[in-house]
Design a protein around this motif. Structure first.
Motif, PDB file in Angstrom:
ATOM      1  N   HIS A  97      21.772  14.591  12.742  1.00 45.60           N
ATOM      2  CA  HIS A  97      21.717  13.637  13.854  1.00 45.60           C
ATOM      3  C   HIS A  97      20.472  12.756  13.790  1.00 45.60           C
ATOM      4  O   HIS A  97      20.503  11.608  14.219  1.00 45.60           O
ATOM      5  CB  HIS A  97      21.795  14.368  15.201  1.00 45.60           C
ATOM      6  N   LEU A  98      19.384  13.273  13.245  1.00 47.25           N
ATOM      7  CA  LEU A  98      18.157  12.478  13.131  1.00 47.25           C
ATOM      8  C   LEU A  98      18.328  11.344  12.127  1.00 47.25           C
ATOM      9  O   LEU A  98      17.919  10.209  12.366  1.00 47.25           O
ATOM     10  CB  LEU A  98      16.982  13.367  12.717  1.00 47.25           C
ATOM     11  N   ASN A 153      12.290   9.324  16.845  1.00 49.24           N
ATOM     12  CA  ASN A 153      10.881   8.966  16.997  1.00 49.24           C
ATOM     13  C   ASN A 153      10.082   9.647  15.903  1.00 49.24           C
ATOM     14  O   ASN A 153      10.378  10.780  15.513  1.00 49.24           O
ATOM     15  CB  ASN A 153      10.346   9.413  18.359  1.00 49.24           C
ATOM     16  N   LEU A 154       9.075   8.977  15.432  1.00 47.62           N
ATOM     17  CA  LEU A 154       8.143   9.547  14.460  1.00 47.62           C
ATOM     18  C   LEU A 154       6.959  10.076  15.276  1.00 47.62           C
ATOM     19  O   LEU A 154       6.256   9.320  15.927  1.00 47.62           O
ATOM     20  CB  LEU A 154       7.705   8.468  13.467  1.00 47.62           C
ATOM     21  N   VAL A 155       6.783  11.392  15.255  1.00 49.54           N
ATOM     22  CA  VAL A 155       5.803  12.047  16.112  1.00 49.54           C
ATOM     23  C   VAL A 155       4.781  12.781  15.250  1.00 49.54           C
ATOM     24  O   VAL A 155       5.148  13.474  14.299  1.00 49.54           O
ATOM     25  CB  VAL A 155       6.509  13.037  17.073  1.00 49.54           C
ATOM     26  N   THR A 156       3.524  12.658  15.624  1.00 48.42           N
ATOM     27  CA  THR A 156       2.456  13.369  14.905  1.00 48.42           C
ATOM     28  C   THR A 156       2.445  14.835  15.334  1.00 48.42           C
ATOM     29  O   THR A 156       3.106  15.223  16.309  1.00 48.42           O
ATOM     30  CB  THR A 156       1.080  12.743  15.198  1.00 48.42           C
ATOM     31  N   GLY A 192       5.950   5.750  16.105  1.00 51.19           N
ATOM     32  CA  GLY A 192       6.944   4.808  15.599  1.00 51.19           C
ATOM     33  C   GLY A 192       8.346   5.354  15.765  1.00 51.19           C
ATOM     34  O   GLY A 192       8.571   6.412  16.351  1.00 51.19           O
ATOM     35  N   PHE A 193       9.280   4.586  15.249  1.00 52.42           N
ATOM     36  CA  PHE A 193      10.692   4.973  15.308  1.00 52.42           C
ATOM     37  C   PHE A 193      11.313   4.766  13.940  1.00 52.42           C
ATOM     38  O   PHE A 193      11.118   3.724  13.319  1.00 52.42           O
ATOM     39  CB  PHE A 193      11.444   4.130  16.355  1.00 52.42           C
ATOM     40  N   VAL A 194      12.044   5.761  13.471  1.00 56.68           N
ATOM     41  CA  VAL A 194      12.765   5.675  12.197  1.00 56.68           C
ATOM     42  C   VAL A 194      14.211   5.314  12.529  1.00 56.68           C
ATOM     43  O   VAL A 194      14.892   6.050  13.256  1.00 56.68           O
ATOM     44  CB  VAL A 194      12.706   7.016  11.420  1.00 56.68           C
TER      45      VAL A 194
END
Length: 147
Positions: free
Chosen positions: A93-94, A100-103, A110-112
């Motif tokens: 699903h990702l 979202n790109l999360v640290t 950011g967003f992928v």
């Protein structure tokens, strides 16, 4: 003047039996077709996943493997039959829809964008499915002697 009209129709019983036979065969043929088309669609999805994600099929949970997707047995009754196609990979699903790109500390940086390879394959295959159903019905009519 005598207006008595007599009309005799023969062969109705055979026609009814033939139509009943046709309707009994439809669910099995439709289920077989759904399963076959589900497997073909799965191949198209895998091809799209390989192209759009530039992945290989070495990883156990790779989206570029046929085995990463399951086609269910036909479900439903009569003309309301369907098959479900699902991904086994937990990250499907990702990749399909984006994320979202999360640290590590929880900040969104950011967003992928999603690749939408399943959506694309499904839209492409819709026209083929209609043609396959039409051909199946034509074959059933031929078997019953209606064409």
């Amino acid at each position: 003047m005598d207006n008595d009209i007599s009309l005799e129709i023969s062969g109705v019983e055979e026609l009814v039996q033939s139509l009943e036979s046709l309707t009994r065969k439809y669910p099995d043929k439709a289920g077989d077709l759904l399963r076959k088309d589900g497997r073909e669609l799965r191949k198209d999805i895998v091809k799209g996943a390989r192209e759009l994600t530039r992945t290989d099929s070495d990883n156990k949970k790779s989206l570029g493997k046929i085995g990463s997707y399951k086609v269910s047995q036909p479900q439903g009754i009569g003309t309301k039959q369907y098959v479900e196609l699902s991904a086994k990979s937990p990250h499907f699903h990702l990749v399909e829809h984006g994320h979202n790109l999360v640290t590590k500390d929880g900040q969104t940086i950011g967003f992928v964008q999603g690749k939408h390879f399943m959506e694309r394959a499904t839209k492409t295959y819709e026209g083929q499915m209609e043609k396959h159903v039409s051909n199946m019905v034509d074959e059933l009519l031929k078997e019953g002697g209606y064409t």
